[in-house]
Design an enzyme around this catalytic site. Structure first.
Site, PDB file in Angstrom:
ATOM      1  N   ARG A  90       0.846  -1.201   0.000  1.00 26.71           N
ATOM      2  CA  ARG A  90       0.000   0.000   0.000  1.00 26.71           C
ATOM      3  C   ARG A  90       0.875   1.243   0.000  1.00 26.71           C
ATOM      4  NH1 ARG A  90      -5.213  -1.150   1.037  1.00 26.71           N
ATOM      5  NH2 ARG A  90      -5.468  -3.330   1.608  1.00 26.71           N
ATOM      6  N   HIS A 108      13.549  -1.788  -3.237  1.00 25.21           N
ATOM      7  CA  HIS A 108      12.866  -2.031  -4.499  1.00 25.21           C
ATOM      8  C   HIS A 108      13.787  -2.862  -5.407  1.00 25.21           C
ATOM      9  CE1 HIS A 108       9.984  -1.381  -7.660  1.00 25.21           C
ATOM     10  NE2 HIS A 108      10.982  -1.083  -8.472  1.00 25.21           N
TER      11      HIS A 108
HETATM   12  C1  GRF Z   1      10.982  -7.535  -2.440  1.00 24.79           C
HETATM   13  O1  GRF Z   1      11.397  -7.922  -3.726  1.00 24.79           O
HETATM   14  C2  GRF Z   1      11.101  -6.041  -2.280  1.00 24.79           C
HETATM   15  O2  GRF Z   1      12.149  -5.491  -3.010  1.00 24.79           O
HETATM   16  C3  GRF Z   1       9.788  -5.534  -2.808  1.00 24.79           C
HETATM   17  O3  GRF Z   1       8.851  -6.491  -2.390  1.00 24.79           O
HETATM   18  C4  GRF Z   1       9.479  -7.758  -2.249  1.00 24.79           C
HETATM   19  C5  GRF Z   1       9.164  -8.273  -0.881  1.00 24.79           C
HETATM   20  O4  GRF Z   1       9.640  -9.582  -0.718  1.00 24.79           O
HETATM   21  N1  GRF Z   1       9.513  -4.204  -2.353  1.00 24.79           N
HETATM   22  P1  GRF Z   1       9.648 -10.263   0.702  1.00 24.79           P
HETATM   23  O5  GRF Z   1       8.214 -10.219   1.220  1.00 24.79           O
HETATM   24  O6  GRF Z   1      10.567  -9.466   1.573  1.00 24.79           O
HETATM   25  O7  GRF Z   1      10.133 -11.658   0.513  1.00 24.79           O
END
Ligand code: GRF
Length: 201
Positions: A90, A108
């Site tokens: 969100r 990211h």
């Molecule tokens: C990760 O790839 C992060 O970069 C992105 O969302 C994903 C979350 O993965 N913002 P996790 O839930 O930490 O395994």
């Protein structure tokens, strides 16, 4: 310093941060997981590690403002002064971001400003990019935007599949995010305009 991680899904970054805190690599207290999804695997991870959870569901509130007010209550109760977004699905409102300016970071899976959004790895792969990577940045009012703290680059090889690339990127994330949090805890970051300078030593 008290850290809250915001996550909605798998929680592999949450786990990586929790391990770095537990092993003493980062001198911060991982005081709270904020989650908006009752079915998220991250909840079990927090439970196993004994980390406090605030499960705040958007559908329980009439407005986004009320939803965020409840989250902020949890943050205040737990004296949170750093927020790490790790797959929280969100967008935070402008008011929320302003209330915690320079105290919210995000990870990211791309080299921002390329490939913003929810399918960054897939988008880079099918675009035919030759490099991919990971960015940790301060959160501002725009999505996947704000001063960059750390970036890590990897080459997309011809033999890579989407699956192999995803695995490599997640592996990088799990190192880079704790590293960025450590720099904040050690007060090694200085914001100069839009740039983040890392103090030596
Ligand atoms: C990760 O790839 C992060 O970069 C992105 O969302 C994903 C979350 O993965 N913002 P996790 O839930 O930490 O395994």
């Amino acid at each position: 310093m008290n850290l809250a991680v915001f996550a909605s899904g798998r929680g592999s970054n949450f786990l990586a941060i929790a391990k770095a805190v537990k092993s003493g690599k980062i001198k911060i207290s991982l005081a709270l997981l904020v989650c908006d999804n009752p079915g998220a695997p991250v909840l079990d991870k927090a439970k196993r590690l004994g980390i406090k959870v605030a499960l705040v569901k958007r559908q329980d509130f009439v407005s986004k403002k009320d939803f965020e007010t409840r989250i902020i209550q949890h943050l205040k109760e737990n004296k949170i002064n750093l927020i790490a977004m790790a797959g929280f699905m969100r967008m935070l409102s402008i008011d929320f971001v302003r209330a915690y300016r320079n105290r919210i970071i995000n990870i990211h899976p791309s080299l921002l400003p390329s490939f913003k959004g929810g399918h960054a790895i897939k988008d880079a792969f099918f675009y035919g990019a030759k490099v991919a990577g990971v960015t940790v940045h301060f959160v501002d009012e725009e999505m996947d935007h704000g001063p960059i703290i750390l970036q890590s680059v990897i080459e997309i090889k011809e033999k890579d599949t989407l699956d192999s690339l995803e695995k490599k990127i997640h592996k990088i994330e799990h190192k880079l995010y704790p590293q960025a949090i450590k720099l904040i805890v050690q007060r090694k970051l200085k914001l100069v305009g839009r740039s983040v300078r890392i103090k030596a030593g």
